[in-house]
Write a protein that holds these residues in place. Structure first.
Motif, short mmCIF file in Angstrom:
data_model
loop_
_atom_site.label_atom_id
_atom_site.label_comp_id
_atom_site.label_asym_id
_atom_site.label_seq_id
_atom_site.Cartn_x
_atom_site.Cartn_y
_atom_site.Cartn_z
N LYS A 51 1.26 -0.57 0.02
CA LYS A 51 0.37 0.35 -0.13
C LYS A 51 1.07 0.82 0.10
N ALA A 52 -0.27 2.29 -0.47
CA ALA A 52 1.33 3.29 -0.24
C ALA A 52 1.57 4.03 1.07
N SER A 53 2.56 5.33 1.26
CA SER A 53 2.82 5.24 2.67
C SER A 53 3.89 6.63 2.00
N THR A 54 3.88 8.13 3.22
CA THR A 54 4.66 8.30 3.22
C THR A 54 5.54 8.82 4.11
N ARG A 55 4.53 8.36 5.85
CA ARG A 55 5.55 8.75 6.94
C ARG A 55 6.30 6.82 6.94
N THR A 56 6.01 5.92 6.49
CA THR A 56 5.96 5.18 7.48
C THR A 56 7.27 4.42 6.79
N ARG A 57 7.09 4.50 5.15
CA ARG A 57 8.35 4.71 4.53
C ARG A 57 9.31 5.48 4.96
N ILE A 103 6.67 -4.69 6.41
CA ILE A 103 5.97 -4.77 5.95
C ILE A 103 4.27 -4.32 6.14
N ARG A 104 3.97 -3.47 4.88
CA ARG A 104 2.25 -3.08 4.68
C ARG A 104 2.02 -4.01 3.68
N THR A 105 0.67 -4.13 4.34
CA THR A 105 0.02 -5.03 3.29
C THR A 105 -1.29 -5.14 3.74
N LEU A 130 -4.13 -4.34 11.80
CA LEU A 130 -3.41 -2.99 13.22
C LEU A 130 -2.52 -1.91 12.94
N HIS A 131 -2.02 -1.21 13.01
CA HIS A 131 -0.91 -0.44 13.01
C HIS A 131 -0.14 0.01 13.89
N PRO A 132 0.68 -0.70 14.71
CA PRO A 132 1.45 -1.17 15.96
C PRO A 132 2.38 0.42 16.04
N CYS A 133 3.32 0.66 14.88
CA CYS A 133 4.24 1.38 15.18
C CYS A 133 3.30 3.29 15.09
N GLN A 134 3.02 3.74 14.56
CA GLN A 134 1.68 4.36 14.99
C GLN A 134 1.44 4.84 16.19
N LEU A 135 0.96 4.27 16.72
CA LEU A 135 0.88 3.49 18.64
C LEU A 135 2.10 4.09 19.28
N SER A 223 -10.21 3.84 4.24
CA SER A 223 -9.13 2.99 5.33
C SER A 223 -8.24 3.48 3.17
N MET A 224 -7.28 2.59 3.02
CA MET A 224 -6.79 2.00 1.83
C MET A 224 -7.34 0.55 1.49
N GLY A 225 -7.98 0.38 0.32
CA GLY A 225 -8.45 -0.85 -0.38
C GLY A 225 -10.18 -0.52 0.34
N HIS A 258 -3.61 13.11 15.22
CA HIS A 258 -4.30 11.79 13.79
C HIS A 258 -3.01 11.67 13.09
N CYS A 259 -2.81 10.02 12.46
CA CYS A 259 -1.90 9.22 12.20
C CYS A 259 -1.05 10.15 10.82
N LEU A 260 -2.25 10.46 10.24
CA LEU A 260 -1.96 11.26 8.58
C LEU A 260 -1.91 10.43 7.85
N PRO A 261 -2.38 10.33 6.40
CA PRO A 261 -3.15 11.43 5.90
C PRO A 261 -4.31 12.04 6.80
N ALA A 262 -4.31 13.35 6.43
CA ALA A 262 -5.50 13.71 6.84
C ALA A 262 -6.58 14.50 5.44
N ASN A 286 8.00 12.06 15.30
CA ASN A 286 7.79 10.69 16.67
C ASN A 286 8.25 9.40 15.87
N ARG A 287 7.16 9.06 14.71
CA ARG A 287 7.35 8.02 14.17
C ARG A 287 8.74 7.38 13.98
N LEU A 288 9.58 8.13 13.27
CA LEU A 288 11.15 8.39 13.50
C LEU A 288 11.93 7.81 14.78
N1 CP Z 1 0.66 6.84 9.60
C1 CP Z 1 1.13 5.89 8.51
O1 CP Z 1 1.82 5.77 8.52
O2 CP Z 1 1.32 7.37 7.07
P1 CP Z 1 1.89 6.67 5.80
O3 CP Z 1 0.43 6.14 5.81
O4 CP Z 1 2.19 8.10 5.06
O5 CP Z 1 2.87 6.14 5.56
#
Ligand code: CP
Ligand code: NVA
Length: 306
Positions: A51-57, A103-105, A130-135, A223-225, A258-262, A286-288
């Motif tokens: 799936k797409a990602s900005t922050r996680t990647r 893995i983002r799946t 689930l999205h545990p890294c975000q938490l 959500s994505m999907g 907000h985990c974003l994107p908003a 703080n994801r970083l």
């Molecule tokens: N919050 C979050 O996971 O953002 P991305 O979809 O940009 O990775």
């Protein structure tokens, strides 16, 4: 396989999770002071994004580089995974070359199956469940701005999705009360709700839910999907928009995440991210830091001083 994975917040003890967050704050401080810290030199993280990602990647890639290692972006479009090579075979091969895999799946079972055949740690970079890294980032942000979250009241508004499910896990692990305000039929995972017991309550009215809340959070309505459901969801979720007026009904020291994107004008009002109660930019940063602590714990635990 004996590798340690992070597919869910339940893969760590509460002590480990609190340690990760404290360590994330330390690593943030190190970076802000310009200190070089490279415990993952020559280590390589593979990142599979379905799936797409900005922050996680960015946070995983930048985090690995800052820790002295490297990250490799893998798209199913370009790998044999996308042409039907079995997940188990891919896990065996990839984990012989890499030191960790993110893995983002879609299906959470992709993560569990990959992990079952991986020699190296597997990290959930978001699944449909689930999205545990975000938490980790959310909990770090609350700790930095308001102190311990134990015993506080957290409110989730909107869709009972992967983020909401992970807030339920966080309520169990970090010991807070969670109110979920969602439309009927969009509740979070039933098994998780049963596990959380009285710690989590489901309401329909966002205004009733936010009274006295210390943390309010929401996420996209689609959500994505789920793109084909977008129009129906837009109509149904309209009463669940988070606004400044809604936050006014919460505790005086409430924060908004907000985990974003908003999507301004949908799940949040146009002006909400500009409100001083919103800490969404700190949360994204703080994801970083939180994931650098996670990578350290999983790949070089000897360096991890929680
Ligand atoms: N919050 C979050 O996971 O953002 P991305 O979809 O940009 O990775
Ligand atoms: N619930 C959203 C979160 C994106 C970070 C999604 O799964 O698309």
């Amino acid at each position: 396989m004996s590798a340690r994975h992070f597919l869910s917040l339940m893969d760590c003890t509460p002590q480990e999770l609190n340690g990760l967050i404290r360590r994330g704050i330390e690593l943030k401080d190190l970076r802000n002071r310009g200190a070089l810290y490279e415990p993952l030199k020559n280590r390589v993280l593979g990142m599979i994004f379905e799936k797409a990602s900005t922050r996680t990647r960015l946070s995983f890639e930048a985090g690995m580089i800052q820790l002295g290692g490297q990250a490799i972006f893998l798209s199913p479009r370009d790998t044999q995974l996308g042409r039907g090579e079995p997940i188990a075979d891919s896990a065996i091969v990839m984990s012989r070359m890499l030191d960790a895999v993110m893995i983002r799946t879609y299906a959470h079972s992709t993560l569990t199956e990959f992990a079952a055949h991986s020699r190296v740690p597997v990290i959930n970079g978001l699944s449909d469940d689930l999205h545990p890294c975000q938490l980790l980032a959310d909990m770090q942000t609350f700790l930095e701005h308001r102190g311990a979250i134990q015993g506080k009241t957290v409110v989730w508004i909107g869709d009972g999705n992967n983020m909401c499910n992970t807030y339920i896990e966080a309520a169990i692990q970090f010991d807070f009360q969670l109110r979920v305000a969602c439309p009927a039929g969009y509740e979070p995972n039933a098994a998780l709700l049963a596990q959380a017991g009285e710690r989590v309550t489901i309401l329909r009215d966002p205004l009733e839910a936010v009274r006295g809340a210390h943390l309010v959070s929401t996420d996209v309505w689609t959500s994505m999907g789920q793109e084909e459901e977008a129009a129906a969801r837009m109509a149904l979720f309209r009463p669940y928009q988070v606004t400044r007026a809604l936050l006014d009904a919460a505790a005086d020291d409430v924060i908004f995440l907000h985990c974003l994107p908003a999507h301004r004008g949908e799940e949040i009002s146009e002006d909400l991210l500009d409100d001083p109660r919103s800490l969404a930019w700190d949360q994204a940063e703080n994801r970083l830091h939180a994931q650098k602590a996670l990578l350290e714990l999983l790949v070089e635990p000897a360096y991890h001083h929680a």
